[in-house]
Scaffold this active site. Sequence first.
Site, PDB file in Angstrom:
ATOM      1  N   GLU A 175       0.829  -1.209   0.000  1.00  0.00           N
ATOM      2  CA  GLU A 175       0.000   0.000   0.000  1.00  0.00           C
ATOM      3  C   GLU A 175       0.863   1.259   0.000  1.00  0.00           C
ATOM      4  O   GLU A 175       2.038   1.228   0.335  1.00  0.00           O
ATOM      5  CB  GLU A 175      -0.954   0.024   1.197  1.00  0.00           C
ATOM      6  CG  GLU A 175      -0.388  -0.449   2.523  1.00  0.00           C
ATOM      7  CD  GLU A 175       0.764   0.362   3.070  1.00  0.00           C
ATOM      8  OE1 GLU A 175       0.702   1.615   2.966  1.00  0.00           O
ATOM      9  OE2 GLU A 175       1.716  -0.217   3.594  1.00  0.00           O
ATOM     10  N   GLU A 318       4.461  -0.639   1.765  1.00  0.00           N
ATOM     11  CA  GLU A 318       4.634  -0.852   0.323  1.00  0.00           C
ATOM     12  C   GLU A 318       4.534  -2.315  -0.092  1.00  0.00           C
ATOM     13  O   GLU A 318       4.401  -2.626  -1.263  1.00  0.00           O
ATOM     14  CB  GLU A 318       5.988  -0.314  -0.184  1.00  0.00           C
ATOM     15  CG  GLU A 318       6.221   1.168   0.016  1.00  0.00           C
ATOM     16  CD  GLU A 318       7.582   1.614  -0.526  1.00  0.00           C
ATOM     17  OE1 GLU A 318       8.299   0.773  -1.117  1.00  0.00           O
ATOM     18  OE2 GLU A 318       7.937   2.786  -0.351  1.00  0.00           O
TER      19      GLU A 318
END
Length: 366
Positions: A175, A318
């Site tokens: 994300e 991430e």
Amino acid sequence: MLQSVKEIARSISALDAKAAAAAQLHLDSLTKPPGSLGKLESVAMKLAGITGRVATSFPKSAVVVMAADHGVCAEGISAFPAEVTPQMVRNFLAGGAAVNVLARQAGAEVMCVDIGVDADIEHPDLIAKKIRYGTGNIAVGPAMSREEAEAAILVGFEIVKQAAARGVGCFVTGEMGIGNTTASAALMSAFTGIPARETVGRGTGISEERWRHKVGVVDRALACNRPDPADPIGTLAKLGGLEIAGLTGVILGAAANRCPVVIDGFISSVAALAAQRIAPESAGYMIASHVSQEQGHAQLLSLLGLEPMLHLEMRLGEGTGGVLALHLLDAACRIMAEMATFQGAGVSTSHENAKDGTPENGGNGL
């Protein structure tokens, strides 16, 4: 074609207990003391239960990086400005972010999804699925409508469904969204009843003063939105980010397609909690990559019944921890497929006095 989140939840079945038991028997037949490979063995059993195959492999894996902005940034809860979200999306697409580097090492594809970035981004590799331009400020009202939350879940589900159809067999959650640790802390508090002072962490590295302010913002969000933990989609709509709802769909999609899904850090684990509340059986398909430095993450994993494989003091997100864990999944698969059995290698199976892996007469612990 599945039309609703409820239909998706109903399509998720329990793990294959027979395959998991067969994997345990195979592990115990290998040239090692029982259980001596620790978590690699539990991962191998789980992968068997997920796929229905004693020995499996995942030639194609993908990290799905969901990106979205958060209206709560207006409250000054992050050390970074909201403009960083679209800037980082461009970095992902250029291959320059940490998750790109680690995914290349692991041989995994990076799928970057704009599900709610507050900017227009054009790139041939971008998966453009924008629901809206960022969420509302949860300190003063709901993040999004229920319809938008469900649409975001369905985006994640469809991305996994399409990837699985072209051979991707293992997924990692990732994300990007400035402010998303605030939304995640609010969701964790809403689902569990744990107070904000125990779920709010330092995020991107905020000061003590800003941390106390962030706790107050989460308390305000909970008070003004009054989420019902028995209604997970409604709770996501009131407090969540679009990327969190999208990742919830990714996790449900992996489970519905009988694929393992590696859960990354705190934000991803909140999405996992939402998925588990929507479809309890989905928890069986989750593998926790690591425990992050973000406050509340270890407790959150415990609530999900997940044991992290790595402890590397990471707090980037991430999908970075998730892609690192892919190496361990590959190791578990190779053990099942390539390691010799006692019978095949002509090695004695007597290990009564060496169950801790310490041989009586030296050697390799057998």
